[in-house]
Design an enzyme around this catalytic site. Sequence first.
Site, PDB file in Angstrom:
ATOM      1  N   ASP A   1      66.403  31.310  23.939  1.00  0.00           N
ATOM      2  CA  ASP A   1      67.453  31.226  22.922  1.00  0.00           C
ATOM      3  C   ASP A   1      67.143  30.075  21.969  1.00  0.00           C
ATOM      4  O   ASP A   1      67.109  28.915  22.378  1.00  0.00           O
ATOM      5  CB  ASP A   1      68.804  31.005  23.621  1.00  0.00           C
ATOM      6  CG  ASP A   1      69.935  30.807  22.632  1.00  0.00           C
ATOM      7  OD1 ASP A   1      70.673  31.782  22.411  1.00  0.00           O
ATOM      8  OD2 ASP A   1      70.097  29.695  22.095  1.00  0.00           O
TER       9      ASP A   1
ATOM     10  N   TYR B   1      68.004  24.652  15.086  1.00  0.00           N
ATOM     11  CA  TYR B   1      67.240  23.864  16.059  1.00  0.00           C
ATOM     12  C   TYR B   1      65.874  23.435  15.523  1.00  0.00           C
ATOM     13  O   TYR B   1      65.251  22.536  16.079  1.00  0.00           O
ATOM     14  CB  TYR B   1      67.010  24.664  17.346  1.00  0.00           C
ATOM     15  CG  TYR B   1      68.247  25.210  18.011  1.00  0.00           C
ATOM     16  CD1 TYR B   1      69.529  24.780  17.651  1.00  0.00           C
ATOM     17  CD2 TYR B   1      68.140  26.176  19.008  1.00  0.00           C
ATOM     18  CE1 TYR B   1      70.659  25.304  18.266  1.00  0.00           C
ATOM     19  CE2 TYR B   1      69.265  26.694  19.630  1.00  0.00           C
ATOM     20  CZ  TYR B   1      70.517  26.260  19.248  1.00  0.00           C
ATOM     21  OH  TYR B   1      71.622  26.785  19.870  1.00  0.00           O
TER      22      TYR B   1
ATOM     23  N   LYS C   1      69.463  32.572  15.615  1.00  0.00           N
ATOM     24  CA  LYS C   1      70.761  32.558  14.936  1.00  0.00           C
ATOM     25  C   LYS C   1      70.594  32.088  13.503  1.00  0.00           C
ATOM     26  O   LYS C   1      69.772  31.218  13.222  1.00  0.00           O
ATOM     27  CB  LYS C   1      71.730  31.627  15.666  1.00  0.00           C
ATOM     28  CG  LYS C   1      71.779  31.827  17.158  1.00  0.00           C
ATOM     29  CD  LYS C   1      72.643  30.770  17.825  1.00  0.00           C
ATOM     30  CE  LYS C   1      72.387  30.722  19.317  1.00  0.00           C
ATOM     31  NZ  LYS C   1      71.060  30.145  19.644  1.00  0.00           N
TER      32      LYS C   1
ATOM     33  N   HIS D   1      75.539  32.008  13.730  1.00  0.00           N
ATOM     34  CA  HIS D   1      75.628  30.874  14.640  1.00  0.00           C
ATOM     35  C   HIS D   1      77.049  30.352  14.834  1.00  0.00           C
ATOM     36  O   HIS D   1      77.343  29.697  15.822  1.00  0.00           O
ATOM     37  CB  HIS D   1      74.728  29.749  14.145  1.00  0.00           C
ATOM     38  CG  HIS D   1      74.281  28.817  15.222  1.00  0.00           C
ATOM     39  ND1 HIS D   1      73.114  28.101  15.155  1.00  0.00           N
ATOM     40  CD2 HIS D   1      74.835  28.481  16.414  1.00  0.00           C
ATOM     41  CE1 HIS D   1      72.963  27.371  16.239  1.00  0.00           C
ATOM     42  NE2 HIS D   1      74.003  27.583  17.021  1.00  0.00           N
TER      43      HIS D   1
END
Length: 207
Positions: free
Chosen positions: A114, A119, A144, A182
């Site tokens: 994930d 990120y 996301k 997200h």
Amino acid sequence: MPAKRSRYRSHLIPTGTCVQAKCGVVCADYVLRHRSGLYVSDGDQQLRFAALSIHLGSIMSTVTANLASLSSTAPLNNGLKLPVIGLGVYLTEPGATTKEAVLSALKLGYRHVDTAQFYQNEADVGAGVRDSGVPRDQVWITSKVFPQLWQDPNTAFDKTLAAVQESVKRIGYDFIDLMLLHAPGDAQGRLEAWRALEQAHNQVNMS
């Protein structure tokens, strides 16, 4: 088409899984920093990688006992099977740290990773999967779309569609198994972003 139901994870608490424990995602940064009160310095990457492998192994029995086995899946409406336990790379440093986290997790039997645009480590997830030797069709990758991209309903569609295509390129394969929005974001913008996900599904073969 991506599954319409998703869970939004907030920050972790020291329980061994994320705050919404039902999602089954174990974050690499949590493993490195918080498990058993141990902490490994950012400056010693070799120790971080070693600790990751050790701690992922140590928590596997706890996670599987409370949730499911690493091979457990949940059926989606389109017939695909989503691995219910995965490695989350939120707060995992981009670059070698994320890549090694993915390599270690796949070696231990994880088949779901994930990540997210926020990120900034999508490319490293893709590199880890490639270097693992595990066939791509045996690894589920979730990413996301960054929430700020769809705040303006006038630009949400185009920005979301472009962002999905960029994520596919960064990960380095021709599809992403699951692409999520997200966070809830603006309601009207979210509708346009969802329309973009539907179109992206057809354009880039996103499962």
